[in-house]
Design a protein around this motif. Structure first.
Motif, PDB file in Angstrom:
ATOM      1  N   SER A 238       0.890  -1.305   0.108  1.00 30.22           N
ATOM      2  CA  SER A 238      -0.076  -0.083   0.138  1.00 30.22           C
ATOM      3  C   SER A 238       0.793   1.258   0.103  1.00 30.22           C
ATOM      4  CB  SER A 238      -0.994   0.110   1.012  1.00 30.22           C
ATOM      5  OG  SER A 238      -0.360  -0.076   2.265  1.00 30.22           O
ATOM      6  N   LEU A 239       2.092   1.094   0.182  1.00 31.69           N
ATOM      7  CA  LEU A 239       2.977   2.345   0.033  1.00 31.69           C
ATOM      8  C   LEU A 239       3.832   2.396  -1.318  1.00 31.69           C
ATOM      9  CD1 LEU A 239       6.351   2.741   0.546  1.00 31.69           C
ATOM     10  CD2 LEU A 239       5.783   1.549   2.420  1.00 31.69           C
ATOM     11  N   SER A 240       4.037   1.382  -1.820  1.00 29.09           N
ATOM     12  CA  SER A 240       4.419   1.516  -3.389  1.00 29.09           C
ATOM     13  C   SER A 240       3.603   1.424  -4.394  1.00 29.09           C
ATOM     14  CB  SER A 240       5.556   0.118  -3.393  1.00 29.09           C
ATOM     15  OG  SER A 240       4.897  -1.074  -3.199  1.00 29.09           O
ATOM     16  N   VAL A 241       2.499   1.312  -4.367  1.00 29.58           N
ATOM     17  CA  VAL A 241       1.345   1.452  -5.384  1.00 29.58           C
ATOM     18  C   VAL A 241       1.271   2.878  -5.486  1.00 29.58           C
ATOM     19  CG1 VAL A 241      -0.828   1.325  -6.226  1.00 29.58           C
ATOM     20  CG2 VAL A 241       0.369  -0.827  -5.289  1.00 29.58           C
ATOM     21  N   PRO A 242       0.893   3.752  -4.520  1.00 31.37           N
ATOM     22  CA  PRO A 242       0.734   5.231  -4.821  1.00 31.37           C
ATOM     23  C   PRO A 242       2.058   5.877  -5.091  1.00 31.37           C
ATOM     24  CG  PRO A 242       0.229   4.564  -2.449  1.00 31.37           C
ATOM     25  CD  PRO A 242       0.336   3.251  -3.158  1.00 31.37           C
ATOM     26  N   ALA A 243       3.002   5.375  -4.390  1.00 36.41           N
ATOM     27  CA  ALA A 243       4.499   6.255  -4.838  1.00 36.41           C
ATOM     28  C   ALA A 243       4.943   5.859  -6.078  1.00 36.41           C
ATOM     29  CB  ALA A 243       5.557   5.517  -3.625  1.00 36.41           C
ATOM     30  N   VAL A 244       4.910   4.649  -6.626  1.00 32.84           N
ATOM     31  CA  VAL A 244       5.066   4.598  -7.825  1.00 32.84           C
ATOM     32  C   VAL A 244       4.432   5.155  -8.786  1.00 32.84           C
ATOM     33  CG1 VAL A 244       5.322   2.636  -9.672  1.00 32.84           C
ATOM     34  CG2 VAL A 244       5.941   2.236  -7.414  1.00 32.84           C
ATOM     35  N   ALA A 245       3.051   5.295  -8.701  1.00 32.57           N
ATOM     36  CA  ALA A 245       2.264   5.793  -9.701  1.00 32.57           C
ATOM     37  C   ALA A 245       2.484   7.497  -9.543  1.00 32.57           C
ATOM     38  CB  ALA A 245       0.585   5.684  -9.288  1.00 32.57           C
ATOM     39  N   ILE A 246       2.504   8.021  -8.419  1.00 32.24           N
ATOM     40  CA  ILE A 246       2.616   9.601  -8.508  1.00 32.24           C
ATOM     41  C   ILE A 246       3.924   9.971  -9.008  1.00 32.24           C
ATOM     42  CG2 ILE A 246       2.828  11.600  -6.825  1.00 32.24           C
ATOM     43  CD1 ILE A 246       0.891   9.850  -4.920  1.00 32.24           C
ATOM     44  N   SER A 247       5.254   9.102  -8.452  1.00 34.90           N
ATOM     45  CA  SER A 247       6.269   9.591  -8.968  1.00 34.90           C
ATOM     46  C   SER A 247       6.655   9.297 -10.584  1.00 34.90           C
ATOM     47  CB  SER A 247       7.340   8.978  -8.383  1.00 34.90           C
ATOM     48  OG  SER A 247       7.469   7.474  -8.491  1.00 34.90           O
TER      49      SER A 247
ATOM     50  N   VAL B  52       7.975   9.394  -3.215  1.00 30.86           N
ATOM     51  CA  VAL B  52       7.830  10.378  -4.320  1.00 30.86           C
ATOM     52  C   VAL B  52       9.003  11.266  -4.412  1.00 30.86           C
ATOM     53  CG1 VAL B  52       6.194  12.063  -5.347  1.00 30.86           C
ATOM     54  CG2 VAL B  52       5.265   9.928  -4.189  1.00 30.86           C
ATOM     55  N   ILE B  53       9.265  12.135  -3.321  1.00 34.62           N
ATOM     56  CA  ILE B  53      10.092  13.406  -3.462  1.00 34.62           C
ATOM     57  C   ILE B  53      11.542  12.654  -3.965  1.00 34.62           C
ATOM     58  CG2 ILE B  53      11.330  14.824  -2.195  1.00 34.62           C
ATOM     59  CD1 ILE B  53       8.796  15.830  -2.202  1.00 34.62           C
ATOM     60  N   TYR B  54      11.976  11.852  -3.473  1.00 34.93           N
ATOM     61  CA  TYR B  54      13.417  11.363  -3.796  1.00 34.93           C
ATOM     62  C   TYR B  54      13.447  10.365  -5.176  1.00 34.93           C
ATOM     63  CZ  TYR B  54      14.442  14.003   0.229  1.00 34.93           C
ATOM     64  OH  TYR B  54      14.616  14.922   1.075  1.00 34.93           O
ATOM     65  N   GLY B  55      11.949  10.248  -5.659  1.00 35.09           N
ATOM     66  CA  GLY B  55      11.922   9.390  -7.003  1.00 35.09           C
ATOM     67  C   GLY B  55      11.971  10.239  -8.181  1.00 35.09           C
TER      68      GLY B  55
END
Lengths: 290, 296
Positions: free
Chosen positions: B94-103, B165-168
């Motif tokens: 649940s953290l990697s799905v939004p983080a990948v999508a947004i970044s 997201v920030i560092y991606g």
């Protein structure tokens, strides 16, 4: 208003990311640099006191160990990964039938978390039950392999696991490089009867220098940031025999409550990374503009 | 240069064949070296503790048991809690799905602007973002911990999403910028003549062309974020830890009997998602790795 929006929409779209990078990368670096010049302990203080934290840092035996380990680990990790990667790439370049499968096998460790790698190798190198016990079971009673618990050898155990993880990646880089060498030159050399090893050492490898540089940069970068592997494999131990700057920084920040030391060690890490990466990036960006 | 071998008959067939065999033998031995840890992990995870203590590391399990897998998934202890990896595995999902999508989305739009809507300063902005990719994250850990505190995100999944997201962004922007820069600017010009705006051109012209780089970026980001340990261990708290942190806690928890089979099952569970991605989309994974180092 609408026309202004229309004209500036690209800038407006880029703006949030740009601001985020300014604040969370450059602003944060500035904050850390600032705190590294103060007497901060558990809580940050903002009165500049000069370089006392750096004096403390370079006087600390634990930091000394961490820096030495970084050089030992970095040098061996980079050298062995490059040599192994190059060897595998050259061997794979000999029109091997199962090349695809072998490449997949050599490269899969790169998809794993370093925590998984560390966990696996910690078990394999377990003195009581791992390789040591297995080889003894084969009849070699005197065999001993206890690097993970030996303060003098533990750093080499980390090198083994690191090389296992990253060498396949270097192989992939080099193989791509070998394939990009001009076929005509190689053919001409073969027609002239130049032996294969000479073709590699005199023609192909020298033309791959940019790839050596890239591989070096990536590996050096991995070595300096190595944190997970040490945590999973030795936890920085025995004692702090396998501490790296990254684990030192973490210990100061989150378990010792010494923000000044954490900040100053992070700044030194960044200085080392930048000393390696900045000239490289600068030349890359310039080359592109020409 | 004259060749001493010239004029001599070609190397005898037998010698050639022997060399070929040697080549295969060496390559095969290296394959064993890379496969060995995976084999040992799987074999160990299927053994009982008695068999592990009595037997050899490289032996196949005499009696296959999935008990360790069950324990690793739902009841192994990560400290005082004993719920196995399951909750942490879902934290990572649940953290990697939004983080990948947004970044990835931000990287696509940024790359599109930098490559196709060049304006004064765009290159400087790109350079600044690029340098940001290479910083050791230790240098931002302390201020980020405080910032997450101010934002009320300390120890939360949303906080970790934010950090990733920030560092991606730097890497995702780099990927898309390098891909879009090869597309001729005449395409945008023609679309503008046709009356299409900034977003319209992005969605209808660029997005349909972007599938390969989208794959590369999503896979790269997913692997990075799933495998992350530093941010996970620094910015989470009991209950919100990602799977890598939970795995490390299981392996290094000092209470009770050391269950090596459970450790190995847990390690495989934590590795499965990225191994799966590698198995089905290895081509894009390799492209991302090499694009990250050999740019242009």
């Amino acid at each position: 208003m609408a026309a202004w929006l229309e004209r500036n929409v690209p800038k407006l779209v880029l703006a949030p990311s740009f601001v985020a990078v300014l604040v969370f990368v450059y602003g944060f670096i500035a904050w850390t640099a600032w705190v590294s010049m103060t007497r901060s302990r558990l809580l940050p203080k903002y009165e500049i006191e000069g370089f006392i934290q750096y004096d403390r840092l370079f006087a600390a035996p634990r930091w000394d160990t961490a820096i030495n380990n970084l050089f030992v680990f970095g040098a061996l990790f980079i050298a062995v990964s490059m040599l192994l990667g190059l060897l595998l790439a050259i061997l794979l370049d000999q029109k091997i039938r199962a090349e695809g499968a072998l490449r997949t096998i050599y490269l899969y460790p790169m998809a794993l978390s370093m925590i998984v790698t560390g966990t696996a190798w910690k078990w394999i190198m377990n003195p009581g039950l791992g390789i040591e016990a297995t080889v003894r079971g084969w009849g070699f009673e005197g065999f001993s392999f206890d690097w993970v618990i030996d303060p003098d050898m533990a750093i080499y155990a980390i090198v083994i696991a690191g090389v296992w993880q990253a060498s396949g990646f270097v192989m992939a880089l080099f193989l791509a490089g070998l394939r990009s060498v001009d076929e005509e030159i190689v053919k001409a050399a073969r027609v002239d009867g130049i032996p294969t090893w000479r073709i590699y050492s005199a023609i192909i490898i020298p033309s791959m220098m940019p790839i050596f540089l890239s591989a070096f940069i990536v590996l050096a970068h991995l070595a300096i940031k190595s944190f997970d592997l040490v945590i999973a494999l030795t936890g920085g131990g025995p004692g702090y025999a396998t501490d790296l700057p990254a684990t030192y920084m973490y210990a100061m920040a989150f378990s010792r409550g010494d923000l000044g030391q954490a900040a100053s060690s992070a700044m030194v890490m960044m200085a080392v990374v930048f000393a390696i990466v900045v000239p490289y990036l600068y030349s890359e960006l310039r080359a592109k503009r020409d | 240069m004259t060749d001493p071998a010239r004029g001599l008959p070609a190397a005898p067939r037998a010698g050639q064949a022997a060399l070929r065999w040697l080549l295969f033998a060496i390559l095969g031995l290296f394959a064993l070296f890379y496969l060995m840890p995976l084999f040992v992990m799987i074999a160990t995870s299927l053994k009982s503790l008695e068999e592990i203590r009595a037997g050899s590391l490289v032996a196949l399990p005499a009696r296959v048991t999935f008990e360790a897998w069950g324990t690793a998934w739902s009841s192994a202890c990560t400290g005082i809690q004993c719920e196995g990896l399951r909750p942490y595995f879902w934290n990572s999902v649940s953290l990697s799905v939004p983080a990948v999508a947004i970044s990835t989305l931000l990287g696509a739009v940024n790359g599109y602007v930098i490559a196709q809507w060049r304006f004064r300063g765009a290159n400087l902005i790109f350079s600044l973002m690029l340098f940001g990719c290479f910083i050791p994250f230790q240098v931002v850990l302390l201020p980020m911990a405080r910032t997450l505190g101010f934002m009320g995100l300390t120890g939360s999944i949303s906080g970790l999403v934010f950090v990733h997201v920030i560092y991606g962004i730097g890497f995702t922007t780099l990927f898309f910028r390098n891909y879009y820069v090869t597309i001729p600017v005449e395409l945008v010009k023609a679309a503008k003549v046709d009356g299409a705006g900034f977003f319209r051109i992005f969605w209808s012209v660029f997005m349909p062309l972007s599938l390969p780089i989208l794959m590369v970026t999503v896979i790269w980001q997913f692997t990075q974020i799933w495998n992350d340990f530093l941010f996970g261990v620094s910015f989470s708290q009991a209950g919100t830890q990602p799977v890598t942190v939970a795995l490390n806690n299981i392996v290094n928890s000092t209470t009770g009997v050391k269950e090596y089979n459970v450790d190995m099952a847990a390690a495989i569970i934590a590795a499965l998602p990225t191994l799966f991605v590698y198995a089905v989309a290895g081509k894009y994974f390799i492209r991302g790795l090499t694009a990250g180092s050999v740019k242009g």
